[in-house]
Design a protein around this motif. Structure first.
Motif, mmCIF file in Angstrom:
data_model
loop_
_atom_site.group_PDB
_atom_site.id
_atom_site.type_symbol
_atom_site.label_atom_id
_atom_site.label_comp_id
_atom_site.label_asym_id
_atom_site.label_seq_id
_atom_site.Cartn_x
_atom_site.Cartn_y
_atom_site.Cartn_z
ATOM 1 N N VAL A 232 -5.035 -9.623 7.032
ATOM 2 C CA VAL A 232 -4.233 -8.567 7.665
ATOM 3 C C VAL A 232 -4.130 -7.367 6.733
ATOM 4 O O VAL A 232 -4.292 -6.216 7.156
ATOM 5 N N ALA A 233 -3.870 -7.614 5.454
ATOM 6 C CA ALA A 233 -3.746 -6.518 4.487
ATOM 7 C C ALA A 233 -5.025 -5.702 4.412
ATOM 8 O O ALA A 233 -4.990 -4.466 4.333
ATOM 9 N N GLY A 234 -6.181 -6.367 4.457
ATOM 10 C CA GLY A 234 -7.452 -5.663 4.342
ATOM 11 C C GLY A 234 -7.907 -5.015 5.624
ATOM 12 O O GLY A 234 -8.584 -3.982 5.597
ATOM 13 N N PHE A 235 -7.527 -5.591 6.769
ATOM 14 C CA PHE A 235 -7.985 -5.049 8.054
ATOM 15 C C PHE A 235 -7.148 -3.863 8.499
ATOM 16 O O PHE A 235 -7.668 -2.911 9.095
ATOM 17 N N VAL A 236 -5.861 -3.905 8.235
ATOM 18 C CA VAL A 236 -4.951 -2.845 8.677
ATOM 19 C C VAL A 236 -4.720 -1.875 7.523
ATOM 20 O O VAL A 236 -3.962 -2.155 6.596
ATOM 21 N N GLY A 237 -5.383 -0.731 7.571
ATOM 22 C CA GLY A 237 -5.230 0.261 6.524
ATOM 23 C C GLY A 237 -6.081 -0.060 5.305
ATOM 24 O O GLY A 237 -6.855 -1.019 5.282
ATOM 25 N N GLU A 238 -5.928 0.765 4.279
ATOM 26 C CA GLU A 238 -6.641 0.565 3.024
ATOM 27 C C GLU A 238 -5.708 -0.085 2.020
ATOM 28 O O GLU A 238 -4.508 0.186 2.007
ATOM 29 N N THR A 239 -6.267 -0.914 1.164
ATOM 30 C CA THR A 239 -5.437 -1.561 0.157
ATOM 31 C C THR A 239 -6.268 -1.937 -1.046
ATOM 32 O O THR A 239 -7.507 -1.942 -1.002
ATOM 33 N N ASN A 240 -5.573 -2.242 -2.136
ATOM 34 C CA ASN A 240 -6.182 -2.795 -3.340
ATOM 35 C C ASN A 240 -5.732 -4.231 -3.491
ATOM 36 O O ASN A 240 -4.554 -4.547 -3.261
ATOM 37 N N PHE A 241 -6.637 -5.109 -3.880
ATOM 38 C CA PHE A 241 -6.295 -6.497 -4.156
ATOM 39 C C PHE A 241 -6.403 -6.743 -5.654
ATOM 40 O O PHE A 241 -7.463 -6.530 -6.255
ATOM 41 N N ILE A 242 -5.297 -7.175 -6.247
ATOM 42 C CA ILE A 242 -5.263 -7.469 -7.674
ATOM 43 C C ILE A 242 -4.884 -8.938 -7.822
ATOM 44 O O ILE A 242 -3.779 -9.353 -7.442
ATOM 45 N N GLU A 243 -5.787 -9.740 -8.355
ATOM 46 C CA GLU A 243 -5.568 -11.181 -8.455
ATOM 47 C C GLU A 243 -5.016 -11.555 -9.824
ATOM 48 O O GLU A 243 -5.284 -10.891 -10.826
ATOM 49 N N GLY A 244 -4.222 -12.626 -9.848
ATOM 50 C CA GLY A 244 -3.675 -13.070 -11.115
ATOM 51 C C GLY A 244 -2.863 -14.337 -10.984
ATOM 52 O O GLY A 244 -2.907 -15.021 -9.967
ATOM 53 N N ARG A 245 -2.097 -14.624 -12.034
ATOM 54 C CA ARG A 245 -1.258 -15.813 -12.096
ATOM 55 C C ARG A 245 0.189 -15.375 -12.282
ATOM 56 O O ARG A 245 0.484 -14.490 -13.096
ATOM 57 N N LEU A 246 1.072 -15.992 -11.532
ATOM 58 C CA LEU A 246 2.467 -15.572 -11.531
ATOM 59 C C LEU A 246 3.233 -16.187 -12.698
ATOM 60 O O LEU A 246 3.086 -17.378 -12.998
ATOM 61 N N GLU A 247 4.021 -15.360 -13.350
ATOM 62 C CA GLU A 247 4.950 -15.830 -14.368
ATOM 63 C C GLU A 247 6.358 -15.450 -13.948
ATOM 64 O O GLU A 247 6.621 -14.294 -13.636
#
Length: 351
Positions: A232-247
């Motif tokens: 949904v985030a990628g299909f609706v509008g433009e976005t950046n995806f930043i992957e990581g690990r939660l602390e």
């Protein structure tokens, strides 16, 4: 909604080995403008055709006003459809095109004339009642098709990519007209579209579909600001995806990424979870110096109210950021990108 007009309950449909609908459920309220949004092949058109009665679900139930529509043929459903091609009769004028369905139902001549006049006025076609279809512009044809579909007073109007044949400027103008007509008639509209801007502009709520399933149903602003899935985030509008690990440290949380630690809102996520932060370009701050993620402007596109920058922040990572109107950047400029605590949406890692 306590008593929806339309209820789709666990509907599935296959065509051979192709799963067109996979356990789809949704409700549409009385007087609501609802959008089915998704890429080609996601199942939205199949679902619309099942609601209209042109397709029979393999499983599940479709009801209108609480009445099960199973076995009810299309012409006996209180539903009408406006096709993408408009399907107008070229040998009839505007008035007679709009009146066609009413006359087929055997309504009195005076009642037909009154209803057509009402719709001509509502769609701003009153001076064009005697015109032939080939004498109309694309926008005028679209309004004739809409008026004809509304003439029998359906409880639900289905619109199949209704603005697809119009140029951008006319499409934007027609969006306002559609919303106003829907408000005036208080008819429930269900629009099928692959155009995200169209769905967000028109609908009270949007169902985003993918591979025969509903990924999220929400108001347009919630779909955009709080997408439920990476799709949904990628299909609706433009976005950046930043992957990581939660602390997590008490109430504070940060995503540990190759770009550094990014503070974020992480409700529902546990310490150590793998996650992806979705950040819209306009939610990323751009400055020439100061704190933030260091990067180099690699390219840019001027969009009037903003300039969309492509910023290289790591050898294999490019982020898109929207600089406000008046801010001037050139290829090769060094910049700093900042991401506020509430700027993005944290998404669970997908299998």
């Amino acid at each position: 909604m306590s008593a929806p007009l339309l209820r789709v309950s666990s509907v599935s449909k296959t065509f051979g080995a192709v799963v067109a609908l996979d356990d789809v459920s949704l409700d549409v309220g009385a007087g609501e403008f609802f959008a089915l949004l998704g890429p080609s092949g996601c199942g939205k058109t199949t679902l619309m055709r099942a609601i209209a009665g042109f397709e029979t679900p393999d499983r599940g139930r479709i009801s209108l006003n609480g009445d099960d529509l199973s076995g009810v043929p299309p012409h006996r459903r209180p539903v009408n459809m406006m096709f993408q091609s408009y399907a107008l009769f070229p040998h009839l004028n505007v008035f007679d095109n709009i009146a066609f369905g009413l006359r087929r139902k055997g309504e009195a001549k005076e009642a037909v004339a009154a209803r057509v006049d009402e719709l001509l006025e509502m769609t701003q076609l009153a001076p064009l009642g005697a015109r032939r279809i080939n004498e109309l512009s694309g926008g005028q044809k679209q309004r004739v098709a809409l008026a004809r579909a509304l003439a029998p007073r359906p409880k639900l109007l289905l619109l199949d990519e209704p603005l697809g044949a119009l140029d951008r400027k006319l499409r934007e103008e027609t969006q306002f007209a559609l919303k106003e007509i829907q408000r005036l008639t208080q008819t429930s509209f269900l629009i099928v579209t692959h155009d995200q801007d169209e769905a967000l502009a028109l609908a009270d709520r949007v169902a985003v579909m993918r591979a025969g399933r509903v990924e999220q149903i929400a108001a347009p602003m919630d779909i955009y600001d709080r997408p439920a899935t990476r799709f949904v985030a990628g299909f609706v509008g433009e976005t950046n995806f930043i992957e990581g690990r939660l602390e997590r440290g008490g109430a504070d949380a940060a995503l540990v990424t190759p770009l550094g630690r990014i503070a974020c809102v992480a409700d529902g996520f546990s310490d150590g979870a793998r996650a992806t932060l979705s950040v819209r370009p306009e939610r990323i701050g751009v400055a020439r110096d100061g704190e933030g993620i260091a990067g180099i402007v690699e390219n840019f596109v001027f969009r009037g109210e903003t300039t969309l920058l492509r910023v290289r922040v790591a050898p294999d990572v490019v982020l898109r950021a929207a600089a406000p109107h008046g801010a001037r950047y050139a290829i090769g400029d060094a910049v700093r990108l900042s991401i506020a605590l509430d700027a993005g949406t944290l998404l669970a890692e997908e299998p």
